[in-house]
Motif scaffolding. Structure first.
Motif, PDB file in Angstrom:
ATOM      1  N   ALA A 220      27.472  40.805  32.218  1.00 38.27           N
ATOM      2  CA  ALA A 220      26.970  40.035  33.668  1.00 38.27           C
ATOM      3  C   ALA A 220      28.165  38.780  33.419  1.00 38.27           C
ATOM      4  O   ALA A 220      28.075  37.731  34.394  1.00 38.27           O
ATOM      5  CB  ALA A 220      25.583  39.583  32.751  1.00 38.27           C
ATOM      6  N   LEU A 221      28.638  38.439  32.169  1.00 39.21           N
ATOM      7  CA  LEU A 221      29.269  36.903  31.486  1.00 39.21           C
ATOM      8  C   LEU A 221      30.628  36.834  31.561  1.00 39.21           C
ATOM      9  O   LEU A 221      30.948  36.141  32.611  1.00 39.21           O
ATOM     10  CB  LEU A 221      29.603  36.847  29.976  1.00 39.21           C
ATOM     11  CG  LEU A 221      30.472  35.581  29.432  1.00 39.21           C
ATOM     12  CD1 LEU A 221      29.603  34.647  29.702  1.00 39.21           C
ATOM     13  CD2 LEU A 221      30.662  36.082  28.107  1.00 39.21           C
ATOM     14  N   ASN A 222      31.055  38.981  32.323  1.00 32.92           N
ATOM     15  CA  ASN A 222      32.167  39.246  32.791  1.00 32.92           C
ATOM     16  C   ASN A 222      32.394  38.987  34.697  1.00 32.92           C
ATOM     17  O   ASN A 222      33.066  38.116  35.555  1.00 32.92           O
ATOM     18  CB  ASN A 222      32.660  40.151  32.837  1.00 32.92           C
ATOM     19  CG  ASN A 222      34.176  40.052  32.826  1.00 32.92           C
ATOM     20  OD1 ASN A 222      35.429  39.546  32.723  1.00 32.92           O
ATOM     21  ND2 ASN A 222      34.839  41.281  33.536  1.00 32.92           N
ATOM     22  N   GLU A 229      36.263  31.622  37.895  1.00 28.47           N
ATOM     23  CA  GLU A 229      37.199  30.962  38.701  1.00 28.47           C
ATOM     24  C   GLU A 229      37.552  31.438  39.631  1.00 28.47           C
ATOM     25  O   GLU A 229      38.710  30.536  40.567  1.00 28.47           O
ATOM     26  CB  GLU A 229      38.113  32.600  37.779  1.00 28.47           C
ATOM     27  CG  GLU A 229      38.347  32.501  35.900  1.00 28.47           C
ATOM     28  CD  GLU A 229      39.035  33.086  35.650  1.00 28.47           C
ATOM     29  OE1 GLU A 229      38.636  33.915  34.551  1.00 28.47           O
ATOM     30  OE2 GLU A 229      39.252  34.469  36.448  1.00 28.47           O
ATOM     31  N   ARG A 230      37.631  31.745  40.646  1.00 29.97           N
ATOM     32  CA  ARG A 230      37.299  32.137  42.103  1.00 29.97           C
ATOM     33  C   ARG A 230      36.844  31.257  42.771  1.00 29.97           C
ATOM     34  O   ARG A 230      37.425  31.008  43.819  1.00 29.97           O
ATOM     35  CB  ARG A 230      36.998  33.445  42.608  1.00 29.97           C
ATOM     36  CG  ARG A 230      37.728  34.594  42.692  1.00 29.97           C
ATOM     37  CD  ARG A 230      37.279  35.413  43.804  1.00 29.97           C
ATOM     38  NE  ARG A 230      37.743  37.355  43.232  1.00 29.97           N
ATOM     39  CZ  ARG A 230      37.222  38.149  43.365  1.00 29.97           C
ATOM     40  NH1 ARG A 230      36.771  37.744  44.738  1.00 29.97           N
ATOM     41  NH2 ARG A 230      36.956  39.111  43.122  1.00 29.97           N
ATOM     42  N   TYR A 231      35.753  31.011  42.498  1.00 29.68           N
ATOM     43  CA  TYR A 231      34.266  29.489  43.141  1.00 29.68           C
ATOM     44  C   TYR A 231      34.190  28.629  42.583  1.00 29.68           C
ATOM     45  O   TYR A 231      33.154  27.113  43.586  1.00 29.68           O
ATOM     46  CB  TYR A 231      33.551  30.458  44.197  1.00 29.68           C
ATOM     47  CG  TYR A 231      33.804  31.979  44.436  1.00 29.68           C
ATOM     48  CD1 TYR A 231      34.579  31.825  45.506  1.00 29.68           C
ATOM     49  CD2 TYR A 231      34.416  32.907  44.267  1.00 29.68           C
ATOM     50  CE1 TYR A 231      33.975  33.298  46.838  1.00 29.68           C
ATOM     51  CE2 TYR A 231      33.676  33.747  44.806  1.00 29.68           C
ATOM     52  CZ  TYR A 231      35.107  34.012  46.281  1.00 29.68           C
ATOM     53  OH  TYR A 231      35.157  34.877  46.928  1.00 29.68           O
TER      54      TYR A 231
END
Ligand code: MN
Ligand code: MN
Length: 462
Positions: A220-222, A229-231
């Motif tokens: 879940a952390l990943n 990183e994306r949003y």
């Protein structure tokens, strides 16, 4: 010709001939018209995307944002947006609002899978999202198909991020898992309602951990790391978000003859699109014309973006005021086509339909005089007078049409926005396109019926 045959031709209803009633030219026109619709459907999965797409199309067609304090002239074209989830397009008529307005109203929300406010969890090597389905679905149809994520997240600092992953085949996609038949012998004997519950609709979103440390919930952390990183979002930001999962496949032609279109969200974009193209083609109508695309129909039309909100009423009051008219008088003289779909007869499930009073694909637009359930509960039943008026309008405009009840009496039922329009003292009836597999992730309509819908709405406006 025998007497009986002659009299029959004069007095009795014509037999259904399906697409045989259409000339080759009309079918060609329908095929061409539907290319635009297919593109629209691919870009309008959710109400927000539909509004953004229609607003862009409208701006290209000379519509400008409505200013309630501006005095408009006949032929002027305006649009108004409600919270990015509903949109009205109006063309000012020669008589303005004096004789009421002409309305086509469709909805742009469709059944789908929404995220719960606190969706993320990890279990046995997988990361998943908890969901809450939106609208009436047969839950098993939504398992084990590719899903795309659409929506908006608002962060604590007030900035909004739009998310759209999965429609491009190069994107990753997601799915609701289902049990293999080998291990499902017990569940297959259960009723559909029991075999698939809302809490089973969990979406698989990842399976690799952030690292090999001893921390808990590293998968879940990943997932959260990737989203961050994306949003730039954190787990808390799901609390102020609207995230919707929709089927991730494109709109396609159906059948060797390519006479039909399969896709997600025909209900009700197959009525929204022709009501939009009809107002685009309307230049100088007698009465002011409005196409309104509303949200929340699939969940009962509640809320400030649904048809029970006063947004459209206020828009009409503003138009009336600018003409020196009283808003309630304008509404009382208005006429509306509630543009929504009906269930097309399906020979595989014929027992659900009453074959003399249901709709068929390729028989043109369907008029539903009333919807509701049981003894005509929860519906607006259009008057004989208004039915007569609409019949005349359709015949005059060469629109092929049919009448359709939603299945057999007492077998189920459904509703549309018509009753909320009727409550504003407006004459209204449902008119739309017949749909196979309604509310499934892949619904089917006829191309010829789409063109008829465009002609029907154009006929109302002109
Ligand atoms: Mn609908
Ligand atoms: Mn529906």
């Amino acid at each position: 010709m025998s007497n009986a045959k002659e009299l029959k031709e004069k007095l009795m209803m014509k037999e259904r001939r399906g697409a045989a009633d259409y000339s080759a030219e009309v079918l060609k026109e329908a095929d061409a018209y539907c290319e635009g619709y297919k593109r629209f459907l691919d870009h309008a999965r959710t109400e927000r995307e539909a509004v953004a797409t229609v607003r862009k199309m409208a701006q290209e067609k000379g519509f400008v944002e409505f200013d309630p304090d501006h005095r408009y002239q006949p032929g002027d074209r305006v649009y108004i947006v409600n919270r990015e989830k509903a949109i009205g397009l109006a063309v000012i008529g020669k008589n303005g609002t004096a004789d009421g307005v002409r309305l086509a109203i469709a909805h742009i929300d469709s059944p789908r899978i929404d995220l719960k406010p606190n969706p993320l969890y990890e279990s046995n090597g997988m990361a998943l999202f908890k969901t809450h389905y939106y609208g009436g679905i047969k839950k098993y149809q939504w398992t084990a198909i590719p899903l795309a994520l659409h929506g908006r997240v608002v962060k604590l600092d007030g900035t909004a991020v739009d998310i759209h992953i999965g429609d491009d085949p190069k994107d990753e996609c997601f799915l609701i898992t289902d049990l293999l038949p080998h291990l499902d012998k017990e569940r297959v004997t259960q009723t559909m309602g029991k075999a698939f519950t809302g809490e089973d609709l969990n979406i698989l979103i990842g399976s690799r951990p952030y690292d090999d440390s001893d921390e808990k919930d590293l998968i879940a952390l990943n997932v959260m790391r990737i989203l961050n990183e994306r949003y730039g979002i954190e787990e808390d930001d799901f609390l102020s978000a609207e995230l919707n999962f929709c089927p991730a496949y494109p709109t396609r032609d159906v059948g060797f003859d390519r006479s039909m279109i399969g896709g997600y969200g025909h209900d009700d974009k197959c009525c929204a699109y022709p009501s939009v193209t009809a107002i685009f083609d309307t230049e100088l109508p007698e009465s002011t014309c409005i196409t309104y695309l509303t949200d929340k129909e699939e969940t009962g039309s509640d809320g400030n973006t649904g048809m029970q909100s006063d947004f459209l009423r206020y828009f009409i009051y503003d138009l009336a005021k600018a003409d020196g008219n009283e808003g309630y008088r304008v509404l009382s003289r208005s006429k509306c086509l509630s543009a929504d779909v009906n269930a097309a007869f399906d020979p595989t499930f014929s027992s659900a339909y009453e074959q003399k009073n249901c709709s068929y694909i390729n028989e043109g637009v369907v008029i539903s005089k009333y919807t509701g359930h049981g003894g005509k509960y929860d519906t607006s039943d259009a008057s004989a007078e208004f039915m007569g008026e609409i019949r005349f309008m359709l015949e005059k405009n060469g629109v092929k049409w049919q009448i359709g009840e939603l299945g057999k009496v007492d077998i189920g039922g459904g509703g549309t926005i018509a009753k909320y329009v009727a409550n504003m003292n407006v004459d209204v009836v449902d008119l739309g396109v017949a749909v196979l597999c309604m509310h499934a992730p892949f619904e089917v309509i006829s191309k010829a019926d789409m063109l008829m819908a465009h002609k029907a709405f154009y006929g109302l406006f002109n």
